[in-house]
Design a protein around this motif. Sequence first.
Motif, PDB file in Angstrom:
ATOM      1  N   UNK A 310      41.796  15.997  55.739  1.00  0.00           N
ATOM      2  CA  UNK A 310      42.442  14.805  55.206  1.00  0.00           C
ATOM      3  C   UNK A 310      42.554  14.974  53.702  1.00  0.00           C
ATOM      4  N   UNK A 311      43.784  14.858  53.160  1.00  0.00           N
ATOM      5  CA  UNK A 311      44.036  15.069  51.729  1.00  0.00           C
ATOM      6  C   UNK A 311      44.757  13.859  51.144  1.00  0.00           C
ATOM      7  N   UNK A 408      50.963  18.653  49.033  1.00  0.00           N
ATOM      8  CA  UNK A 408      49.692  17.993  49.346  1.00  0.00           C
ATOM      9  C   UNK A 408      49.898  16.645  50.032  1.00  0.00           C
ATOM     10  N   UNK A 409      51.132  16.252  50.228  1.00  0.00           N
ATOM     11  CA  UNK A 409      51.431  14.909  50.719  1.00  0.00           C
ATOM     12  C   UNK A 409      51.313  14.837  52.233  1.00  0.00           C
ATOM     13  N   UNK A 410      50.613  13.824  52.719  1.00  0.00           N
ATOM     14  CA  UNK A 410      50.563  13.563  54.147  1.00  0.00           C
ATOM     15  C   UNK A 410      51.720  12.664  54.552  1.00  0.00           C
ATOM     16  N   UNK A 411      51.604  12.035  55.708  1.00  0.00           N
ATOM     17  CA  UNK A 411      52.624  11.076  56.139  1.00  0.00           C
ATOM     18  C   UNK A 411      52.258   9.722  55.533  1.00  0.00           C
ATOM     19  N   UNK A 412      52.782   9.478  54.324  1.00  0.00           N
ATOM     20  CA  UNK A 412      52.345   8.332  53.527  1.00  0.00           C
ATOM     21  C   UNK A 412      53.477   7.367  53.198  1.00  0.00           C
ATOM     22  N   UNK A 413      54.631   7.519  53.849  1.00  0.00           N
ATOM     23  CA  UNK A 413      55.701   6.566  53.664  1.00  0.00           C
ATOM     24  C   UNK A 413      56.764   7.015  52.680  1.00  0.00           C
ATOM     25  N   UNK A 415      58.111   5.629  50.015  1.00  0.00           N
ATOM     26  CA  UNK A 415      57.889   5.488  48.575  1.00  0.00           C
ATOM     27  C   UNK A 415      57.169   6.700  48.008  1.00  0.00           C
ATOM     28  N   UNK A 416      56.227   7.226  48.756  1.00  0.00           N
ATOM     29  CA  UNK A 416      55.489   8.409  48.283  1.00  0.00           C
ATOM     30  C   UNK A 416      56.373   9.650  48.349  1.00  0.00           C
ATOM     31  N   UNK A 417      57.270   9.725  49.315  1.00  0.00           N
ATOM     32  CA  UNK A 417      58.210  10.841  49.358  1.00  0.00           C
ATOM     33  C   UNK A 417      59.097  10.823  48.117  1.00  0.00           C
ATOM     34  N   UNK A 418      59.609   9.651  47.777  1.00  0.00           N
ATOM     35  CA  UNK A 418      60.426   9.538  46.569  1.00  0.00           C
ATOM     36  C   UNK A 418      59.619   9.912  45.323  1.00  0.00           C
ATOM     37  N   UNK A 419      58.354   9.515  45.294  1.00  0.00           N
ATOM     38  CA  UNK A 419      57.502   9.867  44.159  1.00  0.00           C
ATOM     39  C   UNK A 419      57.293  11.373  44.080  1.00  0.00           C
ATOM     40  N   UNK A 420      57.218  12.026  45.235  1.00  0.00           N
ATOM     41  CA  UNK A 420      57.011  13.478  45.254  1.00  0.00           C
ATOM     42  C   UNK A 420      58.193  14.222  44.638  1.00  0.00           C
ATOM     43  N   UNK A 421      59.413  13.756  44.917  1.00  0.00           N
ATOM     44  CA  UNK A 421      60.596  14.420  44.373  1.00  0.00           C
ATOM     45  C   UNK A 421      60.988  13.869  43.003  1.00  0.00           C
ATOM     46  N   UNK A 422      60.473  12.703  42.663  1.00  0.00           N
ATOM     47  CA  UNK A 422      60.629  12.162  41.330  1.00  0.00           C
ATOM     48  C   UNK A 422      62.073  12.092  40.874  1.00  0.00           C
ATOM     49  N   UNK A 423      62.335  12.594  39.670  1.00  0.00           N
ATOM     50  CA  UNK A 423      63.660  12.505  39.065  1.00  0.00           C
ATOM     51  C   UNK A 423      64.711  13.311  39.814  1.00  0.00           C
ATOM     52  N   UNK A 445      58.825  16.213  54.435  1.00  0.00           N
ATOM     53  CA  UNK A 445      58.858  15.061  53.517  1.00  0.00           C
ATOM     54  C   UNK A 445      60.347  14.821  53.256  1.00  0.00           C
ATOM     55  N   UNK A 446      60.922  13.941  54.048  1.00  0.00           N
ATOM     56  CA  UNK A 446      62.362  13.943  54.269  1.00  0.00           C
ATOM     57  C   UNK A 446      63.165  13.217  53.203  1.00  0.00           C
ATOM     58  N   UNK A 447      64.250  13.858  52.834  1.00  0.00           N
ATOM     59  CA  UNK A 447      65.300  13.265  51.999  1.00  0.00           C
ATOM     60  C   UNK A 447      66.443  12.901  52.938  1.00  0.00           C
ATOM     61  N   UNK A 448      66.758  11.623  53.030  1.00  0.00           N
ATOM     62  CA  UNK A 448      67.771  11.178  53.981  1.00  0.00           C
ATOM     63  C   UNK A 448      69.170  11.378  53.406  1.00  0.00           C
TER      64      UNK A 448
END
Length: 450
Positions: A310-311, A408-413, A415-423, A445-448
Amino acid sequence: MIVDDTSIQELRGRLGGRVFLPGDEGYDDGRKVFNAMIDRRPALIVRCKGVADVIAAVDFAREASLLVSVRGGGHNVAGHAVCDGGAVIDLSAMKSVRVDPRSRTARAEGGSTWGDFDHATQAFGLATTGGIVPSTGIAGLTLGGGIGYLNRKYGLACDNLLSADVVTADGEFLTASATENEDLFWGLRGGGGNLGVVTSFEYEVHDVGPVLGGELVYPLDQAEEVLRFYRGWSSEAPDEVRADATLLSGPEGPCLAIIVCYCGVVAEGEKVLQPLRQFGSPMMDAIAPVPYATVQNLLTEVFQPGLRHYWKSGFVREFSDEAIGAIVDSFATAVPPPFAAVAIEHLGGAISRVGEGDTAFSHRQATHSLLVLRVWQDPAESAENMAWGRACYDAAEPFLDNGVYVNYLGDEGEARVRAAYGASYERLVEVKTRYDPTNLFRVNQNVTPV
């Protein structure tokens, strides 16, 4: 999903590799991944032998409207290498690495691990930034950006990527580079697995001989004092050094460990590391000139496959005394038996000298990342261990940026995916829409797409 026998036989006729169905010998092994928390049952696993097999598998899955996951090294903590009821496009048999020492390049197939890559490149005294565990796949790590012990000197793994061969959602085979399909090349360098199946990666490699590496270990009651020193020392350190500070609970109890890798002239490294080695009263100083592979294997035992992981992670925004106190206190208050850790990873250097928009990895100014991880065996202990991980992360979160390292991202929703890709997110949407408009590659970590 049930796939009819006729379609399966037609697929097998197109393959040099193999198809595994539920009940087949090899199916259960084929659906196992690094994180034992993941237990998914795909409708079929297509173990590809080469590019032609990948094209056949993509075409088959698209035409059958199957959910698709892509397996490289299978090391992703979220388990995106496998899916329930869909098709796994398995590259694990595609592991060749070819090194050209004259051009200082290496080309590796998408199923290769960093252990495979380092074995081939170190025969010529060469390497590039790769994962800090040999079992990590080159594909997932590079597509997510790719931090590693050489990242301050040579940049991220994706910064060393020269070209990539890709099978897109429509079954087309493309090469992406700085001069060919440039938008795809941009997106592959930090956009995760959203844009296609990368069948091979071409990297720039560098001279990497023996490094000055190993670890310093301090008792837990020195942790705050040492971390305050580490904060200033690591921020001023030259690019040749990466030093990660980790609060950990191992077999011998809780402690603070600092893992160091100095890639450069050893005599200079001794001078750079001397203030760190002389600070406090370490219980152990195991830093010495060693082969690069030795440092790459320091965490192999911790990250062995078959354990439950778990990370939770983020980039450090504020490395203040208050932040250090909160992190140490949360760890020390309820230290579980092994293995648990809060790792502060050393970034900056060459990473920060690449423009924020030059690649899809956009978190260029982060100087440190933080990773809370918990590793255990017994499924009955999962709730307790995950709660510990969340509590440690919650204590650190006020001092973290909104961003997160996508690997390092799990299945966290979302908003967190958007934060991962940022700008980079909005531009990634455009590239995704061009190359995968139906979102065939969405087990990630999907980009729709639009």
